[in-house]
Design a protein around this motif. Structure first.
Motif, PDB file in Angstrom:
ATOM      1  N   GLN A   1       0.844  -1.191   0.000  1.00 31.32           N
ATOM      2  CA  GLN A   1       0.000   0.000   0.000  1.00 31.32           C
ATOM      3  C   GLN A   1       0.889   1.255   0.000  1.00 31.32           C
ATOM      4  OE1 GLN A   1      -2.555  -0.227   3.471  1.00 31.32           O
ATOM      5  NE2 GLN A   1      -0.839  -0.291   4.912  1.00 31.32           N
ATOM      6  N   TYR A   2       0.554   2.184  -0.900  1.00 30.89           N
ATOM      7  CA  TYR A   2       1.337   3.397  -1.082  1.00 30.89           C
ATOM      8  C   TYR A   2       0.418   4.622  -1.028  1.00 30.89           C
ATOM      9  CZ  TYR A   2       4.033  -0.066  -3.905  1.00 30.89           C
ATOM     10  OH  TYR A   2       4.674  -1.174  -4.390  1.00 30.89           O
ATOM     11  N   PHE A   3       1.041   5.781  -0.854  1.00 29.49           N
ATOM     12  CA  PHE A   3       0.378   7.047  -1.156  1.00 29.49           C
ATOM     13  C   PHE A   3       1.425   8.016  -1.686  1.00 29.49           C
ATOM     14  CE2 PHE A   3       1.567   7.501   3.327  1.00 29.49           C
ATOM     15  CZ  PHE A   3       2.068   8.795   3.399  1.00 29.49           C
ATOM     16  N   THR A   4       0.956   9.050  -2.385  1.00 32.83           N
ATOM     17  CA  THR A   4       1.879  10.039  -2.946  1.00 32.83           C
ATOM     18  C   THR A   4       1.151  11.338  -3.200  1.00 32.83           C
ATOM     19  OG1 THR A   4       3.656  10.323  -4.564  1.00 32.83           O
ATOM     20  CG2 THR A   4       1.548   9.525  -5.401  1.00 32.83           C
ATOM     21  N   MET A   5       1.924  12.365  -3.557  1.00 33.75           N
ATOM     22  CA  MET A   5       1.412  13.642  -4.029  1.00 33.75           C
ATOM     23  C   MET A   5       2.000  13.901  -5.413  1.00 33.75           C
ATOM     24  SD  MET A   5      -0.555  15.036  -1.673  1.00 33.75           S
ATOM     25  CE  MET A   5      -1.000  14.345  -0.054  1.00 33.75           C
ATOM     26  N   LEU A   6       1.166  14.398  -6.329  1.00 38.27           N
ATOM     27  CA  LEU A   6       1.603  14.706  -7.678  1.00 38.27           C
ATOM     28  C   LEU A   6       1.298  16.158  -8.006  1.00 38.27           C
ATOM     29  CD1 LEU A   6       0.380  11.583  -9.715  1.00 38.27           C
ATOM     30  CD2 LEU A   6       2.661  12.018  -8.791  1.00 38.27           C
ATOM     31  N   ARG A   7       2.006  16.675  -8.998  1.00 35.93           N
ATOM     32  CA  ARG A   7       1.681  17.987  -9.539  1.00 35.93           C
ATOM     33  C   ARG A   7       1.658  17.883 -11.054  1.00 35.93           C
ATOM     34  NH1 ARG A   7       6.894  21.734  -8.201  1.00 35.93           N
ATOM     35  NH2 ARG A   7       5.537  23.365  -9.061  1.00 35.93           N
ATOM     36  N   ASP A   8       1.158  18.926 -11.695  1.00 34.63           N
ATOM     37  CA  ASP A   8       1.156  18.943 -13.154  1.00 34.63           C
ATOM     38  C   ASP A   8       2.535  18.525 -13.650  1.00 34.63           C
ATOM     39  OD1 ASP A   8       1.856  20.369 -15.767  1.00 34.63           O
ATOM     40  OD2 ASP A   8      -0.318  20.656 -15.676  1.00 34.63           O
ATOM     41  N   PRO A   9       2.621  17.504 -14.515  1.00 35.88           N
ATOM     42  CA  PRO A   9       3.934  16.956 -14.883  1.00 35.88           C
ATOM     43  C   PRO A   9       4.839  17.949 -15.597  1.00 35.88           C
ATOM     44  CG  PRO A   9       2.189  15.983 -16.214  1.00 35.88           C
ATOM     45  CD  PRO A   9       1.525  16.721 -15.106  1.00 35.88           C
ATOM     46  N   PHE A  10       4.272  18.835 -16.403  1.00 35.80           N
ATOM     47  CA  PHE A  10       5.108  19.849 -17.052  1.00 35.80           C
ATOM     48  C   PHE A  10       5.698  20.792 -16.010  1.00 35.80           C
ATOM     49  CE2 PHE A  10       5.641  24.102 -18.837  1.00 35.80           C
ATOM     50  CZ  PHE A  10       6.496  23.847 -19.905  1.00 35.80           C
ATOM     51  N   ASP A  11       4.866  21.274 -15.101  1.00 33.31           N
ATOM     52  CA  ASP A  11       5.350  22.173 -14.056  1.00 33.31           C
ATOM     53  C   ASP A  11       6.366  21.478 -13.165  1.00 33.31           C
ATOM     54  OD1 ASP A  11       3.663  24.159 -15.015  1.00 33.31           O
ATOM     55  OD2 ASP A  11       2.032  23.607 -13.650  1.00 33.31           O
ATOM     56  N   LEU A  12       6.162  20.195 -12.940  1.00 33.03           N
ATOM     57  CA  LEU A  12       7.099  19.416 -12.127  1.00 33.03           C
ATOM     58  C   LEU A  12       8.485  19.386 -12.770  1.00 33.03           C
ATOM     59  CD1 LEU A  12       6.339  15.887 -10.657  1.00 33.03           C
ATOM     60  CD2 LEU A  12       8.531  16.444 -11.652  1.00 33.03           C
ATOM     61  N   VAL A  13       8.533  19.081 -14.061  1.00 31.06           N
ATOM     62  CA  VAL A  13       9.819  18.983 -14.749  1.00 31.06           C
ATOM     63  C   VAL A  13      10.515  20.339 -14.789  1.00 31.06           C
ATOM     64  CG1 VAL A  13      10.942  18.450 -16.938  1.00 31.06           C
ATOM     65  CG2 VAL A  13       9.095  16.997 -16.109  1.00 31.06           C
ATOM     66  N   VAL A  14       9.756  21.386 -15.038  1.00 28.61           N
ATOM     67  CA  VAL A  14      10.336  22.732 -15.047  1.00 28.61           C
ATOM     68  C   VAL A  14      10.894  23.083 -13.674  1.00 28.61           C
ATOM     69  CG1 VAL A  14       9.782  25.185 -15.273  1.00 28.61           C
ATOM     70  CG2 VAL A  14       8.942  23.566 -16.973  1.00 28.61           C
ATOM     71  N   SER A  15      10.143  22.779 -12.635  1.00 27.50           N
ATOM     72  CA  SER A  15      10.616  23.060 -11.279  1.00 27.50           C
ATOM     73  C   SER A  15      11.885  22.287 -10.968  1.00 27.50           C
ATOM     74  CB  SER A  15       9.520  22.697 -10.269  1.00 27.50           C
ATOM     75  OG  SER A  15       9.963  22.914  -8.946  1.00 27.50           O
ATOM     76  N   MET A  16      11.944  21.027 -11.412  1.00 31.65           N
ATOM     77  CA  MET A  16      13.128  20.221 -11.168  1.00 31.65           C
ATOM     78  C   MET A  16      14.339  20.805 -11.880  1.00 31.65           C
ATOM     79  SD  MET A  16      14.040  17.615  -9.400  1.00 31.65           S
ATOM     80  CE  MET A  16      15.357  16.420  -9.244  1.00 31.65           C
ATOM     81  N   TYR A  17      14.140  21.290 -13.078  1.00 35.26           N
ATOM     82  CA  TYR A  17      15.247  21.905 -13.832  1.00 35.26           C
ATOM     83  C   TYR A  17      15.860  23.064 -13.045  1.00 35.26           C
ATOM     84  CZ  TYR A  17      17.465  25.043 -17.195  1.00 35.26           C
ATOM     85  OH  TYR A  17      18.350  25.890 -17.827  1.00 35.26           O
ATOM     86  N   PHE A  18      15.026  23.970 -12.565  1.00 31.98           N
ATOM     87  CA  PHE A  18      15.546  25.135 -11.857  1.00 31.98           C
ATOM     88  C   PHE A  18      16.124  24.758 -10.489  1.00 31.98           C
ATOM     89  CE2 PHE A  18      12.710  27.315 -14.881  1.00 31.98           C
ATOM     90  CZ  PHE A  18      13.624  28.207 -15.418  1.00 31.98           C
ATOM     91  N   PHE A  19      15.536  23.749  -9.865  1.00 26.44           N
ATOM     92  CA  PHE A  19      16.055  23.289  -8.579  1.00 26.44           C
ATOM     93  C   PHE A  19      17.471  22.731  -8.727  1.00 26.44           C
ATOM     94  CE2 PHE A  19      16.588  19.585  -5.720  1.00 26.44           C
ATOM     95  CZ  PHE A  19      16.649  20.255  -4.509  1.00 26.44           C
ATOM     96  N   VAL A  20      17.647  21.835  -9.700  1.00 23.36           N
ATOM     97  CA  VAL A  20      18.962  21.227  -9.892  1.00 23.36           C
ATOM     98  C   VAL A  20      19.962  22.253 -10.418  1.00 23.36           C
ATOM     99  CG1 VAL A  20      20.237  19.416 -11.075  1.00 23.36           C
ATOM    100  CG2 VAL A  20      17.927  18.960 -10.252  1.00 23.36           C
ATOM    101  N   LYS A  21      19.498  23.147 -11.273  1.00 24.77           N
ATOM    102  CA  LYS A  21      20.365  24.214 -11.774  1.00 24.77           C
ATOM    103  C   LYS A  21      20.911  25.046 -10.610  1.00 24.77           C
ATOM    104  CE  LYS A  21      20.225  28.225 -14.902  1.00 24.77           C
ATOM    105  NZ  LYS A  21      19.332  29.036 -15.787  1.00 24.77           N
ATOM    106  N   GLY A  22      20.051  25.369  -9.656  1.00 23.91           N
ATOM    107  CA  GLY A  22      20.487  26.136  -8.506  1.00 23.91           C
ATOM    108  C   GLY A  22      21.479  25.377  -7.644  1.00 23.91           C
TER     109      GLY A  22
END
Length: 247
Positions: free
Chosen positions: A88-109
Motif C-alpha cells: 500500500q502506497y500514497f503520494t502527491m503529484l503535480r502537473d507533470p510539465f510544471d514538475l519537470v520545469v521546477s526540477m530543472y531550476f532546482f537542480v540548476k540552482g
C-alpha cells in the motif's frame, strides 16, 4: 483506491518536486518514531538504505508504519520490487510539465552552488542542459522511474487503484492532506511550503503542449489524480465524500 490497513506499513513514494520536503513535517507528526525517511547519499552511487518491516518471526514490526523515499527504478530501488512485502502506497503529484520545469531550476540552482551530484560524481548541470527546453527532452524518462514500471495507458487506472490508498495533488495541497488524514485516521494539520525552486529564465509556454503530446501517460496519471483526490472512494463511512469543492 485501495483501503488503508493500519496494521501494515504504508509507503510514501516521494516523486521529486511534489511537496515532499513540506510533507516531512506532517508525516513525522502523524507517525512519530514509526516514520522512516530513507535518504540517498548523492556523493556515493549506492542503493537507497532499507528499513526492515518484519521481525525475526515474520511479523510486522510495530516501529515501522510509514516509509518515505525517492523510489527510483533507474537507480535500482524502484517499487514494488524494493519493498515487495509492502502493498500500500500514497503520494502527491503535480502537473507533470510544471514538475519537470521546477526540477530543472532546482537542480540548476544546486549545481551553481557545487551541490549537484550524480552517480557519485559532481556534475556541472548547466553544461549538460543550458536551457529548460533541453532538459524537458530527457527528464521525463527519469520521472517515469518513480512509478511502478508496469503502468501503461491501457491499465494505469487499475494499477493505481490497486496499489495506492491515496494520490493527492500539490496544487491543492491543504485539501489533499485533509483527505489523506481521514484515510489514515490522523489529525488534520497545516502544511508549510518548503524547498521551492527559483526561476531565473523564461519558460516558453509552447513547450507545455509539446510536452503533453510527447508524454501522454504522465498527463493521464495526473488527470486521474485530479479527478479523484477529493473523493478517492476509500474514505471512512463517516467522512465519505471528502471536502467539498468549495472548501
Amino acid at each position: 483506491m485501495r483501503a488503508y490497513d493500519p496494521q501494515q506499513p504504508v509507503i510514501f513514494t516521494h516523486v521529486p518536486k511534489c511537496a515532499g520536503t513540506s510533507f516531512v513535517r506532517v508525516l513525522r507528526r502523524w507517525f512519530g518514531p514509526t516514520y522512516h525517511k530513507l535518504n540517498q547519499d548523492e556523493r556515493r552511487d549506492i542503493l537507497l538504505p532499507r528499513v526492515e518491516t518484519r521481525d525475526e518471526n515474520g511479523q510486522w514490526r510495530h516501529n515501522v508504519k510509514c516509509i518515505h523515499g525517492h523510489f527510483n527504478h533507474g537507480r535500482g530501488y524502484g517499487l514494488p520490487y524494493y519493498y515487495p512485502e509492502v502493498t500500500q502506497y500514497f503520494t502527491m503529484l503535480r502537473d507533470p510539465f510544471d514538475l519537470v520545469v521546477s526540477m530543472y531550476f532546482f537542480v540548476k540552482g544546486r549545481s551553481s552552488e557545487g551541490r549537484f551530484w550524480f552517480r557519485g560524481e559532481q556534475v556541472d548541470f548547466s553544461r549538460l542542459y543550458p536551457t529548460v527546453e533541453s532538459y524537458l527532452r530527457v527528464y521525463p524518462d527519469w520521472l517515469f522511474h518513480h512509478f511502478p514500471q508496469d503502468i501503461t495507458l491501457d491499465n494505469y487506472r487499475e494499477k493505481l487503484r490497486a496499489r495506492f490508498v491515496y494520490i493527492g495533488i500539490v496544487e491543492d495541497l491543504d485539501r489533499s492532506v485533509s483527505v489523506l488524514s481521514k484515510i489514515l485516521g490522523k489529525p488534520e494539520v497545516d502544511v508549510p511550503l518548503l524547498n521551492a525552486s527559483d526561476y531565473d529564465e523564461t519558460v516558453p509556454e509552447h513547450l507545455r503542449q509539446r510536452f503533453y503530446h510527447d508524454y501522454p501517460l504522465l498527463r493521464a496519471i495526473y488527470d486521474f489524480a485530479t479527478g479523484n483526490y477529493l473523493n478517492p472512494g476509500n474514505l471512512p463511512p463517516e467522512t465519505a465524500g471528502g471536502p467539498s469543492p468549495s472548501g
